[in-house]
Design an enzyme around this catalytic site. Sequence first.
Site, PDB file in Angstrom:
ATOM      1  N   ILE A  17     -44.593 108.834 143.747  1.00 48.47           N
ATOM      2  CA  ILE A  17     -44.074 108.937 145.026  1.00 48.47           C
ATOM      3  C   ILE A  17     -42.324 108.988 145.368  1.00 48.47           C
ATOM      4  CG2 ILE A  17     -43.913 108.202 147.598  1.00 48.47           C
ATOM      5  CD1 ILE A  17     -46.707 106.657 146.842  1.00 48.47           C
ATOM      6  N   ASP A  36     -33.811 103.244 138.581  1.00 42.29           N
ATOM      7  CA  ASP A  36     -35.170 103.312 138.140  1.00 42.29           C
ATOM      8  C   ASP A  36     -35.139 102.288 136.601  1.00 42.29           C
ATOM      9  OD1 ASP A  36     -38.153 103.181 137.254  1.00 42.29           O
ATOM     10  OD2 ASP A  36     -38.553 104.781 138.894  1.00 42.29           O
ATOM     11  N   ASN A  87     -38.290 101.641 147.195  1.00 41.26           N
ATOM     12  CA  ASN A  87     -39.421 102.186 146.692  1.00 41.26           C
ATOM     13  C   ASN A  87     -40.146 101.360 145.738  1.00 41.26           C
ATOM     14  OD1 ASN A  87     -41.668 104.533 146.737  1.00 41.26           O
ATOM     15  ND2 ASN A  87     -40.490 104.630 144.713  1.00 41.26           N
ATOM     16  N   SER A 142     -47.063  98.954 152.650  1.00 41.41           N
ATOM     17  CA  SER A 142     -48.218  99.409 152.553  1.00 41.41           C
ATOM     18  C   SER A 142     -49.056  98.905 153.548  1.00 41.41           C
ATOM     19  CB  SER A 142     -48.662  98.945 151.019  1.00 41.41           C
ATOM     20  OG  SER A 142     -50.071  98.843 150.793  1.00 41.41           O
ATOM     21  N   TYR A 155     -49.484  91.353 145.501  1.00 41.35           N
ATOM     22  CA  TYR A 155     -49.174  92.801 146.003  1.00 41.35           C
ATOM     23  C   TYR A 155     -48.889  92.697 147.551  1.00 41.35           C
ATOM     24  CZ  TYR A 155     -48.615  97.578 146.737  1.00 41.35           C
ATOM     25  OH  TYR A 155     -48.492  99.216 147.286  1.00 41.35           O
ATOM     26  N   LYS A 159     -45.889  93.306 150.086  1.00 42.23           N
ATOM     27  CA  LYS A 159     -45.895  94.228 150.892  1.00 42.23           C
ATOM     28  C   LYS A 159     -45.827  93.659 152.646  1.00 42.23           C
ATOM     29  CE  LYS A 159     -45.150  97.520 147.952  1.00 42.23           C
ATOM     30  NZ  LYS A 159     -43.975  98.211 147.987  1.00 42.23           N
ATOM     31  N   VAL A 188     -52.502 106.654 148.407  1.00 46.45           N
ATOM     32  CA  VAL A 188     -51.840 107.978 148.059  1.00 46.45           C
ATOM     33  C   VAL A 188     -52.342 108.676 146.389  1.00 46.45           C
ATOM     34  CG1 VAL A 188     -49.670 109.304 147.776  1.00 46.45           C
ATOM     35  CG2 VAL A 188     -49.710 107.256 149.330  1.00 46.45           C
TER      36      VAL A 188
END
Length: 247
Positions: A17, A36, A87, A142, A155, A159, A188
């Site tokens: 993404i 990254d 991201n 998310s 997680y 988020k 996704v």
Amino acid sequence: MRLEGKVAIVTGGARHIGAVYAKRLAAEGARVVIADILDGDGVAREIGAGRGAAIALRVDVSKEEDTLRMADETLKRFGRIDILVNNAAIFLSIRRRSFDQISAEEWDQVSSVNIKGPFLCAKAVFPQMKKQRSGKIINISSTTALAGTPLFLHYVASKAALIGMTRALAREMGEYGICVNAIAPGLVQHEGQTAPKEFTEFQLKARAIKRLETPEDLAGTLIYLASSDSDFVTGQTIVVDGGSILH
Ligand SMILES: NC(=O)c1ccc[n+]([C@@H]2O[C@H](COP(=O)([O-])OP(=O)(O)OC[C@H]3O[C@@H](n4cnc5c(N)ncnc54)[C@H](O)[C@@H]3O)[C@@H](O)[C@H]2O)c1
């Protein structure tokens, strides 16, 4: 070309993404920095082979020295910072299991990348955005945080933290002309996605628009939040999931 002259940093932009975000920002005229832990040169070259400009930096968003270097290198190369897309996250490597099976170490790892990372990146770009008296910070949350999806509590909690961080940062940064918003994608589909079939089918049934979500589905909202079209929008979380979570 709604982002002509702008400079965007996309953390976790080396694949999936994040790579789509980087390419769409470049297609709208932004010069892009891909930050990254993975090698983002391939994505940067792809952007450069078109009409765009991009560089890739090795950055671990959970390390402050890396995030400060990210801001420094961006300024050295492109001279300004207009957009930060938070991201990068630990996501695909997470094995689903009940909360009492998650170790304290794994909890800390996820928090340090998914919560501390966006905080450190925002902190690193803030002096320049403040100087410019403008900026757009887009946190990738998310729908799991809004749905309370079970079996990966660390997680989901990370988020959810981003939604709170988005709201509080929006209030702290507003006076400098900086907008802070979040996008909450649904599940996704991309080549790295390994969600169980039953989970994908469950998501599909819950959606008003009954098809799989692709990374490209997120790009329009990202460009809106990165552009001057959203200059009076801040502190918001926009759900992009085909109408599953309605809030
Ligand atoms: N795929 C989905 O279904 C989905 C749904 C909702 C939200 N999201 C969010 O979208 C974002 C991208 O997800 P994705 O599916 O492309 O996953 P992904 O794992 O492919 O992307 C995460 C990227 O972050 C990078 N990264 C990880 N740790 C890092 C660190 N410490 N420093 C810098 N970079 C680091 C990875 O190398 C990778 O390129 C994530 O924030 C994820 O939580 C994904």
